[in-house]
Design an enzyme around this catalytic site. Structure first.
Site, PDB file in Angstrom:
ATOM      1  N   TRP A 363       0.826  -1.213   0.000  1.00 53.83           N
ATOM      2  CA  TRP A 363       0.000   0.000   0.000  1.00 53.83           C
ATOM      3  C   TRP A 363       0.856   1.257   0.000  1.00 53.83           C
ATOM      4  CZ3 TRP A 363      -1.564   3.432   4.343  1.00 53.83           C
ATOM      5  CH2 TRP A 363      -0.758   3.281   5.476  1.00 53.83           C
ATOM      6  N   ASP A 364       2.137   1.095   0.256  1.00 55.79           N
ATOM      7  CA  ASP A 364       3.084   2.205   0.186  1.00 55.79           C
ATOM      8  C   ASP A 364       2.953   2.960  -1.132  1.00 55.79           C
ATOM      9  OD1 ASP A 364       3.840   0.153   1.937  1.00 55.79           O
ATOM     10  OD2 ASP A 364       5.959   0.662   1.847  1.00 55.79           O
ATOM     11  N   GLU A 494       0.751  -1.721  12.910  1.00 52.58           N
ATOM     12  CA  GLU A 494       0.866  -3.185  12.969  1.00 52.58           C
ATOM     13  C   GLU A 494       1.273  -3.684  14.350  1.00 52.58           C
ATOM     14  OE1 GLU A 494       3.558  -3.428   9.672  1.00 52.58           O
ATOM     15  OE2 GLU A 494       2.032  -4.342   8.372  1.00 52.58           O
ATOM     16  N   LYS A 606       3.299   1.724  16.345  1.00 56.60           N
ATOM     17  CA  LYS A 606       4.330   1.672  15.299  1.00 56.60           C
ATOM     18  C   LYS A 606       4.161   2.862  14.368  1.00 56.60           C
ATOM     19  CE  LYS A 606       6.057  -1.588  11.808  1.00 56.60           C
ATOM     20  NZ  LYS A 606       5.642  -2.675  10.889  1.00 56.60           N
ATOM     21  N   GLN A 607       2.980   3.059  13.876  1.00 57.51           N
ATOM     22  CA  GLN A 607       2.660   4.300  13.169  1.00 57.51           C
ATOM     23  C   GLN A 607       1.212   4.620  13.503  1.00 57.51           C
ATOM     24  OE1 GLN A 607       2.730   2.291   8.933  1.00 57.51           O
ATOM     25  NE2 GLN A 607       2.160   4.428   8.636  1.00 57.51           N
TER      26      GLN A 607
END
Lengths: 749, 749
Positions: A363-364, A494, A606-607
């Site tokens: 998805w980046d 994640e 994580k993000q």
């Protein structure tokens, strides 16, 4: 963190050889031209630490899945970007002793990646085991002007002896991937030829058990030229043939102080672009052309192509060399990885710089890379990234069927090459479904930026409908909440697995449904015939499906904490022990120091996906809302995803928190150069490089596109004297210049 | 489901050869004596489907972990029960043609496992490729009376020819595991010897990188006897020596109609029981003894030992042969697997019947097997199962430390051999922590049954404190709920992963804390010196820790639905779409037909852990509560764990729902014989066999132990004429007889 790379505005410089970091340097100094690429390996044999890597875009192998515990629904294979023919290799013997820098005394050594023109140079002075001192100068590039070609100029000069050199330039297809699941080699030989100073090798990927996976044929050719000083030599060629290998040996007399030069002109052709049976003929013609152009002309063409790129891409930062080097490094590698000329290609997480993470598309691409290419390349480049997903729609529908969905619902894969899923970790493969949201959002993003609304009728709408159908089946009605809920997902954060009602995923699902309805309305009213076609092809039941979607949009559940005025990452988030990252300094990075369960039940992020959602859909939220959520989530975010800090930079800029923005920016801009995460040796973080670019342009530069207009709201970080960047907007190249005195926006050309 | 096994009260009979089911039959007809065991492989070579298996109790290999995606905290290895020396093998050549049933015409064939005396017999009449017809009768057993010995009586009779037989009895250590992670063989040869008709082979497991893992040496010996009719023969022995292999070849003349018999006396010694350097000497003496006892006497001793076992174990069911066969099959295999004489051993999920699931100890031991051995064996057998965990306490503390716990908190492994964790699937390894609860509960169960309260001071209390410390650290205070919560767990219902507040796990945690406090109080008051010792050894801070535990007991959160009056399996359970198993008939088994994410977000339950909790702690709940929860969860339970139906039988009996109880009972009693789950070929479900026994004794028989008294409340399933079972309770063997007219309880002897 490492700091052996010299700070320089345009170059990546290793001064003095660092064999202990050689694999890192090889990653940093990778070359590519969108069509092929390679790590910064030495041409001659090197017995120290090295990860050999040569890659051809679009060529891969389905490596049979290997897991500890099989879960129903896992794909058969994990697609690997594969190490292909080594065409840079030149074995060197001096007076019978093999040249191997691991076995020499290094008297001086410099390796330079020149990002201005995409060349890799090496200059060294070594003393061999037999006392012979040698100067070695090599320079090479993957041509941006002739994208199936690469050229090497390899020069040796004896410094304290006369003697003999035996040079063996070769093409070697007997290579393997370090991370193959079953220790298998992926290539088999099809053909080879050697004549005069030209050689050709054709290899093909092995047949796999899966008939949806093509076999790829790659052919490499080389043609050689020799000089002593200015004088061209014509030494005798002795062919060396081995399985999947062809080379020539040349015996050359060496005279102290005199340079002997080997120029290797090479081409790499893929069956994706030319029929395999014509490869050798095409290669011969191609080689003939570039051979006669010669090294200098080839280099000139290549340099010109890079100049063109930099003209529309460059970001200039004054007063901070490290930041300048970092941003150029990122732009440089993005340009090397993907040129956008081929809708079958995409942007691998490691590009042409390593093998890790296998497949190329995450998805980046949509969430991070698309904005970069939208602003820095021709419109068709970004469009091709979208068409890539359009072309995979049928596979996405089949993928969803495997997981129990029906009626044309589409779930795009987590990782893919050809549209088939090839990731196998249930909590990600099956649950990290937010990727579908980013793919839908990319369509909006593209149209918003370019104004190309025709894209909807042509390609976009069927993708949007497939994804909306997925969301509509993926939610379920909760009797307990009297709301639609989305159970069992993993968000972009994640560090949570299998949660209920991930706020971000729900937000993107709701948004997709809305945007799809708007898009249907647009196509229905502007291209009624096309709409009739789509409707019938997709067996779209407008009454039923649109009503259902409206209902979900109305009644979808979003966890929030009314008291704090924040959205909640997922159900139950407030049951966690809330702490700040500062309280666990010595435990970081937690992904290396904590067991997985501990990470999962901690509050650490994580993000921050709530913030990611507020970044994507900023107009839905007030600045006060953003501020409250930023202040809630930022202190819990460990940024152990390379995709994380750039979004925080952008949001911090929006909130006027320039110091925080800058702190986040430096984490991302020099991630690879300084090897922050101890993993640059595996290859570079290509996709997050686009995030760094966004951090400057959308963050500090404050670029926004609304109602067909571009606007900027630049701020200058404290340590910078000034900065400028260029973006293309609807055919117009613009330069934004930001100084301590203010900013200007100029239309160029 | 298969139905090729004949219904019989005492035997498992394959009538006519079923090569397509051969691996299933091999599992069903496995033999064992607690010390060693083997699958029902043919003695002679068989080129059809077969899983060769010979196992020695307590001998294993640390097979290096192989996972797709490594998670921090995974153990280095997965411990494998390993396939050991094949001591049953006898190669047979008739007139130069190898005897191989896969290549013969089978004229008649019967294979019989006699459960009354633990022997495996095979009778067959075959026609070989060369037209020779042969009768083959073999019989063998692993001696229950001499538990390091096994004996085979192998007879062949030519029916239509005279000729020559070449017999090659052997010991073969060059064997492998089908499921080895890296395709490695685990054994290396240490020594071998052959003399006369005796041979010895010593093999040792390979050295592993982990110094906590011992190497095991196993030595096997054989001594051979031959008869023709009644007459003993002394044919010439020709030794055959290969790597990790030793055998003899014998040439024997065959006369039509005359039987030639080879008797193979074998011993298997493990370095766990005898020093390796003495193995051959001990083996010689042992072989000498059993050789002179002879086959008939050995068989007599063995039969007598089995009679003793059945005397205290047997369950007799009249009027339902299938049920009778099923329950005896389960009791038989449990007795073969674990005799309780050695506290270092435990009960593997496949016993000696296959390789699957590696390590031997799961929570099955405490939750399912312990009650069986409590009622059917001497007290020390159950006690040894507890001491096994006591001996692993230090490893459990280290295991908890790896996951970030401290101060003596103990987390027992999910799967183990020597106390070290060797399971590697994060959602189970790290999160299925309810195993700790079952290990604590087993201490209560044992003391409740036996009255042996001294066990607490001697061994039990430190285990309880270690586990309680774990629970106290594993919960956290939720500001949102103003309660303690337990986040990120997987309950016994493994069709949910990483959930919050699994009701069962919270219940067992709370119960453990209470029971530990009571146990501390008991030891403090009855053995103050011992308490002082424990307190100091564990650095137990009575004030702080006991207060904290009290607080958790008071304030631990339990999800429930007040409206329905049911406990909720976990937070958010009611957000699911609630359906009944009947609505998805054609989708079952869902673990084969649905992808993992679909299973996870569905309401369907592998084994209902709320009901498991109400079974363990039945006195805490009213019958009405049980009924409501049973009616809520039972219809959603797919029973895809072999451990599930037995608990439902017991609870259904308690609720007087005999029909449901019987439906559940048949699912478990003939699980392996009828191959319900299509996996009997991998081996038998040994631990769930204990559940079947519980279903009869605690379910239909209604046995309960309270305040030192045993009581029964028997009910008779509709299809049965009568049934009876025997249990030992505090030294007294009791027989319960249930007929249509009522029931009697008799003290025996």
């Amino acid at each position: 963190m490492k700091d052996y790379i010299k700070h320089d505005e345009w170059c990546i410089i290793e001064e003095g050889f660092h064999p202990e970091h050689n694999e890192i340097t090889e990653s940093l100094m990778s070359l590519g031209n969108g069509r092929m690429g390679q790590r910064g390996n030495f041409e001659e044999k090197y017995s120290g630490h090295t990860l050999q890597g040569n890659y051809v875009a679009g060529v891969w192998f389905p490596d049979k899945t290997r897991v500890g515990w099989w879960k129903n629904g896992y794909p058969n294979y994990f697609a690997k970007v594969i190490n292909a023919v080594n065409w840079v290799g030149i074995d060197v013997q001096i007076n019978g002793v093999e040249l191997d820098l691991a076995k020499c005394e290094i008297i001086s050594f410099t390796r330079i990646l020149n990002m201005k023109n995409g060349t890799l140079r090496r200059l060294c002075h070594v003393k061999m085991e037999n006392g012979n001192e040698l100067e070695l100068v090599s320079e090479r590039f993957c041509s941006m002007a002739h994208d199936e070609a690469g050229v090497i100029n390899y020069a040796i000069k004896p410094l304290n002896f006369n003697g003999d050199a035996k040079l063996t330039p070769y093409l070697d297809g007997d290579v393997s991937n370090r991370d193959s699941n079953h220790g298998e080699k992926f290539w088999e030989e099809m053909d080879k030829e050697a004549k005069g100073s030209e050689a050709y090798l054709q290899v093909k990927t092995k047949k796999s058990p899966w008939d949806t996976v093509p076999q790829f044929t790659v052919s490499s050719g080389m043609r050689l030229k020799f000089y002593q000083g200015k004088k061209e030599l014509h030494p005798i060629s002795l062919p060396v043939k081995k399985e999947k290998y062809i080379g020539f040996t040349y015996d050359l007399p060496l005279v102290s102080g005199q340079q002997t030069i080997l120029q290797k002109f090479a081409v790499n052709l893929s069956s994706e672009n030319h029929p395999a049976e014509e490869h050798f003929a095409i290669a011969k013609e191609y080689l003939n052309k570039i051979y006669h152009l010669g090294f200098e002309v080839m280099l000139g063409d290549h340099t010109k192509a890079w100049e063109e790129k930099w003209k529309s891409n460059d970001i200039v930062i004054k007063g901070d060399v490290a930041a300048q080097q970092g941003i150029r490094f990122n732009i440089f590698h993005l340009q090397q990885t993907y040129t956008g000329e081929d809708a079958r290609l995409n942007i691998g997480p490691k590009g042409f710089t390593g093998e890790k993470y296998g497949g190329v598309t995450y998805w980046d691409t949509e969430a991070y890379c698309l904005p970069f290419y939208l602003s820095t390349a021709e419109q068709n480049v970004a469009r091709n990234l979208l068409v890539y997903r359009h072309n995979h729609l049928q596979k996405a529908i089949e993928n969803a069927q495997l997981l129990g969905f029906k009626d044309g619902a589409a779930l795009y894969p987590m990782v893919t090459m050809n549209g088939e899923e090839c990731h196998n970790e249930w909590e990600i493969t099956f649950e990290e479904i937010h990727r579908n949201g980013a793919i839908a959002y990319a369509i909006f993003d593209y149209i918003n930026y370019t104004g190309d609304k025709n894209y909807l009728a042509e390609y976009g709408l069927d993708v949007l409908i497939g994804i909306s159908r997925f969301w509509a089946q993926r939610v379920n009605w909760s009797e307990a909440k009297c709301k639609y809920v989305m159970l069992g997902v993993t968000g972009p954060n994640e560090y949570e697995n299998n949660v209920n009602n991930n706020w971000y995923t729900n937000l993107m699902a709701q948004w997709t449904l809305k945007y799809t309805l708007e898009s249907i309305e647009y196509v229905r009213s502007t291209s009624p015939e096309r709409w009739a076609e789509i409707k019938s092809a997709l067996q779209f039941n407008a009454d039923l499906e649109e009503d259902k979607w409206e209902h979900i949009i109305e009644e979808l559940y979003f966890p929030e904490d009314a008291e704090r005025g924040v959205f909640l990452q997922q159900d139950g988030f407030l049951d966690k022990e809330l702490m700040e990252v500062d309280e666990i300094r010595e435990h970081r990075p937690i992904n290396q120091k904590w067991s997985w369960d501990r990470i999962l039940r901690s509050c650490f992020i994580k993000q921050a996906d709530v913030l990611q959602g507020m970044y994507f859909l900023e107009d839905q939220f007030s600045t006060e809302q953003l501020e409250r959520n930023f202040d809630f989530y930022e202190p819990m975010t460990v940024h152990e995803s390379s995709l994380s800090p750039c979004v925080h930079t952008i949001l911090a800029c929006k909130l006027g928190r320039l110091e925080k923005a800058y702190e986040m920016y430096v984490r991302t801009a020099r991630l690879d150069i300084d090897d922050y995460n101890n993993d640059t040796e595996d290859g570079l973080h290509i996709t997050s490089m686009a995030g760094t670019w966004m951090a400057v342009v959308k963050g500090f530069g404050g670029m926004r596109i609304k109602n067909g207009e571009v606007s900027f709201a630049p701020q200058l970080p404290a340590g910078w004297d000034s900065y400028s960047f260029r973006v293309k907007f609807r055919g117009q190249l613009k330069e934004v210049n930001v100084t301590k005195d203010g900013h200007t926006v100029k239309d160029l050309k």
